[in-house]
Design an enzyme around this catalytic site. Structure first.
Site, PDB file in Angstrom:
ATOM      1  N   GLU A   1      -4.177  -4.946  -0.169  1.00  0.00           N
ATOM      2  CA  GLU A   1      -4.130  -3.865   0.821  1.00  0.00           C
ATOM      3  C   GLU A   1      -2.756  -3.789   1.475  1.00  0.00           C
ATOM      4  O   GLU A   1      -1.965  -4.725   1.404  1.00  0.00           O
ATOM      5  CB  GLU A   1      -5.176  -4.105   1.935  1.00  0.00           C
ATOM      6  CG  GLU A   1      -6.607  -4.196   1.445  1.00  0.00           C
ATOM      7  CD  GLU A   1      -7.629  -4.023   2.565  1.00  0.00           C
ATOM      8  OE1 GLU A   1      -7.273  -3.530   3.644  1.00  0.00           O
ATOM      9  OE2 GLU A   1      -8.800  -4.399   2.332  1.00  0.00           O
TER      10      GLU A   1
ATOM     11  N   GLU B   1     -13.218  -5.916  -9.481  1.00  0.00           N
ATOM     12  CA  GLU B   1     -12.935  -4.803 -10.395  1.00  0.00           C
ATOM     13  C   GLU B   1     -12.402  -5.303 -11.734  1.00  0.00           C
ATOM     14  O   GLU B   1     -12.835  -4.845 -12.792  1.00  0.00           O
ATOM     15  CB  GLU B   1     -11.924  -3.857  -9.760  1.00  0.00           C
ATOM     16  CG  GLU B   1     -12.451  -3.132  -8.535  1.00  0.00           C
ATOM     17  CD  GLU B   1     -11.328  -2.619  -7.651  1.00  0.00           C
ATOM     18  OE1 GLU B   1     -10.846  -1.514  -7.883  1.00  0.00           O
ATOM     19  OE2 GLU B   1     -10.923  -3.357  -6.713  1.00  0.00           O
TER      20      GLU B   1
ATOM     21  N   LYS C   1     -16.132 -11.420   5.305  1.00  0.00           N
ATOM     22  CA  LYS C   1     -14.735 -11.010   5.505  1.00  0.00           C
ATOM     23  C   LYS C   1     -14.027 -11.821   6.584  1.00  0.00           C
ATOM     24  O   LYS C   1     -12.819 -12.033   6.498  1.00  0.00           O
ATOM     25  CB  LYS C   1     -14.687  -9.535   5.928  1.00  0.00           C
ATOM     26  CG  LYS C   1     -15.280  -8.558   4.930  1.00  0.00           C
ATOM     27  CD  LYS C   1     -14.298  -8.218   3.834  1.00  0.00           C
ATOM     28  CE  LYS C   1     -14.769  -7.018   3.019  1.00  0.00           C
ATOM     29  NZ  LYS C   1     -13.757  -6.619   2.018  1.00  0.00           N
TER      30      LYS C   1
ATOM     31  N   GLN D   1     -21.418 -10.961   1.010  1.00  0.00           N
ATOM     32  CA  GLN D   1     -21.381  -9.540   1.374  1.00  0.00           C
ATOM     33  C   GLN D   1     -22.615  -8.791   0.869  1.00  0.00           C
ATOM     34  O   GLN D   1     -23.220  -7.998   1.592  1.00  0.00           O
ATOM     35  CB  GLN D   1     -20.107  -8.919   0.795  1.00  0.00           C
ATOM     36  CG  GLN D   1     -19.836  -7.489   1.242  1.00  0.00           C
ATOM     37  CD  GLN D   1     -18.483  -6.963   0.739  1.00  0.00           C
ATOM     38  OE1 GLN D   1     -17.675  -7.713   0.201  1.00  0.00           O
ATOM     39  NE2 GLN D   1     -18.238  -5.678   0.923  1.00  0.00           N
TER      40      GLN D   1
ATOM     41  N   THR E   1      -8.014 -13.476   6.894  1.00  0.00           N
ATOM     42  CA  THR E   1      -7.283 -12.293   6.431  1.00  0.00           C
ATOM     43  C   THR E   1      -5.814 -12.678   6.532  1.00  0.00           C
ATOM     44  O   THR E   1      -5.409 -13.259   7.539  1.00  0.00           O
ATOM     45  CB  THR E   1      -7.567 -11.074   7.341  1.00  0.00           C
ATOM     46  OG1 THR E   1      -8.980 -10.856   7.388  1.00  0.00           O
ATOM     47  CG2 THR E   1      -6.874  -9.821   6.840  1.00  0.00           C
TER      48      THR E   1
ATOM     49  N   HIS F   1     -10.854   2.132  -6.197  1.00  0.00           N
ATOM     50  CA  HIS F   1     -11.616   0.938  -5.827  1.00  0.00           C
ATOM     51  C   HIS F   1     -13.047   1.310  -5.424  1.00  0.00           C
ATOM     52  O   HIS F   1     -14.018   0.721  -5.915  1.00  0.00           O
ATOM     53  CB  HIS F   1     -10.912   0.225  -4.664  1.00  0.00           C
ATOM     54  CG  HIS F   1     -11.715  -0.864  -4.029  1.00  0.00           C
ATOM     55  ND1 HIS F   1     -11.915  -2.099  -4.600  1.00  0.00           N
ATOM     56  CD2 HIS F   1     -12.399  -0.907  -2.849  1.00  0.00           C
ATOM     57  CE1 HIS F   1     -12.656  -2.857  -3.814  1.00  0.00           C
ATOM     58  NE2 HIS F   1     -12.970  -2.164  -2.741  1.00  0.00           N
TER      59      HIS F   1
ATOM     60  N   ARG G   1     -17.960 -12.032  -2.087  1.00  0.00           N
ATOM     61  CA  ARG G   1     -18.813 -10.941  -2.582  1.00  0.00           C
ATOM     62  C   ARG G   1     -20.296 -11.266  -2.511  1.00  0.00           C
ATOM     63  O   ARG G   1     -21.129 -10.363  -2.312  1.00  0.00           O
ATOM     64  CB  ARG G   1     -18.451 -10.626  -4.038  1.00  0.00           C
ATOM     65  CG  ARG G   1     -17.005 -10.279  -4.267  1.00  0.00           C
ATOM     66  CD  ARG G   1     -16.615  -9.005  -3.560  1.00  0.00           C
ATOM     67  NE  ARG G   1     -15.208  -8.680  -3.790  1.00  0.00           N
ATOM     68  CZ  ARG G   1     -14.558  -7.749  -3.110  1.00  0.00           C
ATOM     69  NH1 ARG G   1     -15.158  -7.067  -2.140  1.00  0.00           N
ATOM     70  NH2 ARG G   1     -13.288  -7.503  -3.357  1.00  0.00           N
TER      71      ARG G   1
ATOM     72  N   ASP H   1      -7.244  -9.028   2.113  1.00  0.00           N
ATOM     73  CA  ASP H   1      -8.553  -9.018   2.780  1.00  0.00           C
ATOM     74  C   ASP H   1      -9.517  -9.852   1.928  1.00  0.00           C
ATOM     75  O   ASP H   1     -10.339  -9.326   1.185  1.00  0.00           O
ATOM     76  CB  ASP H   1      -9.029  -7.558   2.882  1.00  0.00           C
ATOM     77  CG  ASP H   1     -10.409  -7.441   3.486  1.00  0.00           C
ATOM     78  OD1 ASP H   1     -10.803  -8.328   4.258  1.00  0.00           O
ATOM     79  OD2 ASP H   1     -11.107  -6.457   3.164  1.00  0.00           O
TER      80      ASP H   1
ATOM     81  N   GLU I   1      -8.419  -8.927  -1.846  1.00  0.00           N
ATOM     82  CA  GLU I   1      -8.288  -7.473  -1.871  1.00  0.00           C
ATOM     83  C   GLU I   1      -6.844  -7.123  -1.538  1.00  0.00           C
ATOM     84  O   GLU I   1      -6.309  -7.535  -0.506  1.00  0.00           O
ATOM     85  CB  GLU I   1      -9.262  -6.795  -0.900  1.00  0.00           C
ATOM     86  CG  GLU I   1     -10.714  -6.840  -1.390  1.00  0.00           C
ATOM     87  CD  GLU I   1     -11.652  -5.923  -0.616  1.00  0.00           C
ATOM     88  OE1 GLU I   1     -11.293  -5.477   0.488  1.00  0.00           O
ATOM     89  OE2 GLU I   1     -12.773  -5.669  -1.120  1.00  0.00           O
TER      90      GLU I   1
ATOM     91  N   ASP J   1     -10.350  -2.060   9.351  1.00  0.00           N
ATOM     92  CA  ASP J   1     -10.090  -1.984   7.921  1.00  0.00           C
ATOM     93  C   ASP J   1     -10.710  -0.702   7.374  1.00  0.00           C
ATOM     94  O   ASP J   1     -11.887  -0.426   7.616  1.00  0.00           O
ATOM     95  CB  ASP J   1     -10.678  -3.214   7.223  1.00  0.00           C
ATOM     96  CG  ASP J   1     -10.060  -3.412   5.848  1.00  0.00           C
ATOM     97  OD1 ASP J   1      -8.952  -2.892   5.606  1.00  0.00           O
ATOM     98  OD2 ASP J   1     -10.667  -4.107   5.015  1.00  0.00           O
TER      99      ASP J   1
END
Lengths: 424, 424
Positions: A199, A373, A251, A238, A255, A132, A235, A231, A197, A125
């Site tokens: 992607e 975000e 993560k 993480q 996925t 971002h 948070r 993805d 996410e 990834d």
């Protein structure tokens, strides 16, 4: 060389599969994406199919292939790939004598189950979304949102292949350690800051031998096609785990990919200039730079994110759109630059390997590709049309990413969609 | 449950393969490690073999297995694995009626080529070596060598499976971006700080379904066996690329394994207490803690690192030892804790997946498992017996890791060796 726009893209081409000719269809004859399918409810091995309109063509039943190994298809040379595309395009056209036979090899997409499009050996990834990276960086480091390496190095890390699933994936909210900033010790429990996410997934076709880098000029020829990729990210896990070796349990619980591999050939009319570096940004180092890459290295894809909560589903309300943006100028690095960088140290890529783009947020706040975000780190909840509020995902939420390409003079190409649901 | 020491470990057991009975042999009948081999120079598919003395028993030719799929062997239940070990132990013993037949299924190890021991789907590298983490951390952060999460979270990251090779691997010195601390911009070229890392590789046997964590009590049963692992590292590439998502090109150019999978059953006599946390360290969170893990969760393995330079090889001089240490008290986390942590978020492990231990440096400076530590970041070169000096690896250097287990009352078990050579 870059992919040529040729006879398989002509806007006047029509298929004898009538639904492929409906304007706005994701899978016109100009697309011809590959996927793996089996009759819904069966436990048969997945077979290789090509989407056309609302149907799937079984390539083995149509005697186009004599096997059902998608990775073998992906390992073909560019010339072999072009030949396969030409056959499919020719024989799915209105008036083709193959219609009579191939009609027997068609399934309704509504009647099949799709698998992950190929066997994924390794998944990497990247972190190409500069808006971002900047927005997220600001949350952690207001004075230095981007690391000093960002504009030099296409930052990437290895992901987990085993937990990659296909659209429709349902997964449990991950458990793990989290630590509040003011707490002395971590606690254990379900993630409270579960995010998506937005992607793209780039799939490798022909690979390279260990120790033999792929140059930037050849890199395009090693790309097979593109899917949508979610993805999922915890948070809070993480933030506590990622120093010093990067994201891991935050993560690798899931996925999710869209099922149709849209080929680089199909995307040829939708190539775009690479990211226009503002004055002051360094030029890419020579191993990441070429004329072709600068002029047509990027992809012009419109992406949307939709959310349907459990409450909306129960009330029969449709999903609501969270984001709509475009990949042009979202990614600081092109797919070819990712291939050249990944292999410059001799690392070998193999057919079916997956490269994630990283979160493709646009420059505007409402083009953000994650809740982190959109809600500024969970500080500004968003309000949905039914009055529900979200900072992060709640149980029962279904998140859907859609993508398509549109340009004047070209037929619209769809990437389909990837959906996933978090359960308690 | 932990593995029981049983009739397959008895010190008086002897094999009809005479070389297995020689004291100091790596592969006595008490070991019986699995590997994949083919006749040297052939291009045949790899077959499953068991090392016994200086021979390899071909399990298909001996009619022990009807296939050559090592991952299928690894997916067996603990009871099935115990039964297979019992058969091998029984029929390789002195006096076995199978000798006559099985002798025909033996190859000299000198006459075979070994492969990577199984198909590795996903590779995760951990960071359990606390002395390594402390020494390396001091180089970067003298005031805070260990991150605040280190004693709570078994830190790990995903590695690259495609570039994993077997002992004998030769790889090119990786190219890449590096940036001197005082430079304005990075430069591109061959790594100048190429290093090795002394690790163990733990292989997964039975896996788990996505969303179904493996508890600490059951975790041991999901471990199949152990190899030696050299996690080659380009320190200069790593320093420039690793923020914020972790190591990538600095690691994925090559990783080398020893060819013989020494099973957890064979290692049963060499279990040891988990790391003794000094006063002040937190207790592991409940999902990482069990009585059995505390008492016998660790492995007691002696590890050595040997270096032979091109000049030594040309002069007919043997390799020189750089390090000798023991895994007891080197690793802050046990293999079972790694399995429990890896899956606690629902991540699925599959048969053949590989977990690296991280660099297993002992507490003393001369027990360091990397040149980064031995030379204090390249500041203190080491001098070899022939007068050559090294800060990091030079072209033509061959690095070899050896490992074995020894304990009073038990027969010595060897892990064999892993060798690799960097070429220009």
């Amino acid at each position: 060389m870059s992919f040529e726009i040729n006879a398989t893209h002509g806007p006047s081409l029509r298929s004898w599969v009538a639904t492929a000719n409906v304007p706005g269809c994701d899978f016109p004859i100009q697309n011809l994406p590959f996927g793996r399918f089996r009759p819904a409810g069966s436990k048969e091995a997945f077979r290789i199919g090509v989407a056309i309109g609302d149907r799937v063509l079984d390539l083995e039943a149509a005697h186009v292939l004599e096997h059902s190994d998608m990775n073998l298809v992906m390992s073909a040379s560019p010339a072999e790939r072009a030949a396969l595309r030409a056959v499919l395009s020719e024989d799915l056209r209105e008036g083709s004598p193959k219609q009579k036979h191939w009609q027997l090899a068609l399934y309704a997409q509504a009647d099949v189950e799709m698998g992950v499009p190929c066997t994924i050996g390794d998944y990497t990834d990247f972190y190409t979304g500069i808006h971002h990276a900047t927005t997220v960086g600001k949350l952690f480091r207001p004075d230095q949102p981007l690391m000093p390496n960002y504009k030099w190095v296409p930052i990437g890390y290895h992901g987990r292949a085993s937990s990659i699933g296909v659209s429709g994936q349902r997964f449990k909210r991950p458990m793990g350690q989290t630590k509040a900033a003011d707490a002395e010790a971590p606690t254990f429990g379900p993630s409270k800051r579960l995010d998506y996410e937005l992607e793209l997934g780039f799939f490798i076709g022909q690979g390279n031998a260990l120790g033999e880098p792929i140059g930037i000029v050849e890199a395009e020829q090693h790309l097979f096609g593109v899917t949508l990729l979610n993805d999922w990210s915890a948070r809070d896990l993480q933030a506590w785990e990622y120093q010093p070796l990067g994201p891991f349990l935050s993560k690798n619980f899931a996925t999710t990919l869209s099922p149709w591999l849209v080929t680089m050939e199909a995307l040829a009319p939708f190539r775009a200039k690479a990211f226009e570096r503002p004055a002051g940004d360094p030029a890419p180092l020579p191993y990441l730079d070429s004329d072709v890459n600068r002029h047509t290295g990027a992809l012009d894809i419109t992406l949307e994110v939709w959310l349907q909560t459990a409450k909306m589903r129960a009330a029969g309300e449709p999903a609501t759109r969270l984001t709509r943006g475009n990949t042009t100028q979202a990614a600081y690095w092109t797919p070819a630059q990712l291939v050249a960088h990944h292999t410059v140290n001799g690392c070998n890529l193999q057919p079916g390997d997956l490269l994630g783009s990283g979160t493709l947020s646009g420059p505007e706040p409402d083009q953000a590709g994650s809740l982190l975000e959109l809600t500024l780190g969970g500080k500004n909840p968003i309000t949905l049309p039914n009055g529900e509020r979200r900072t992060f995902l709640e149980n029962g939420d279904t998140l859907t990413i859609r993508g398509h390409c549109e340009r004047k003079g070209a037929v619209r190409i769809g990437l389909g969609e990837v959906s996933g649901t978090v359960v308690g």
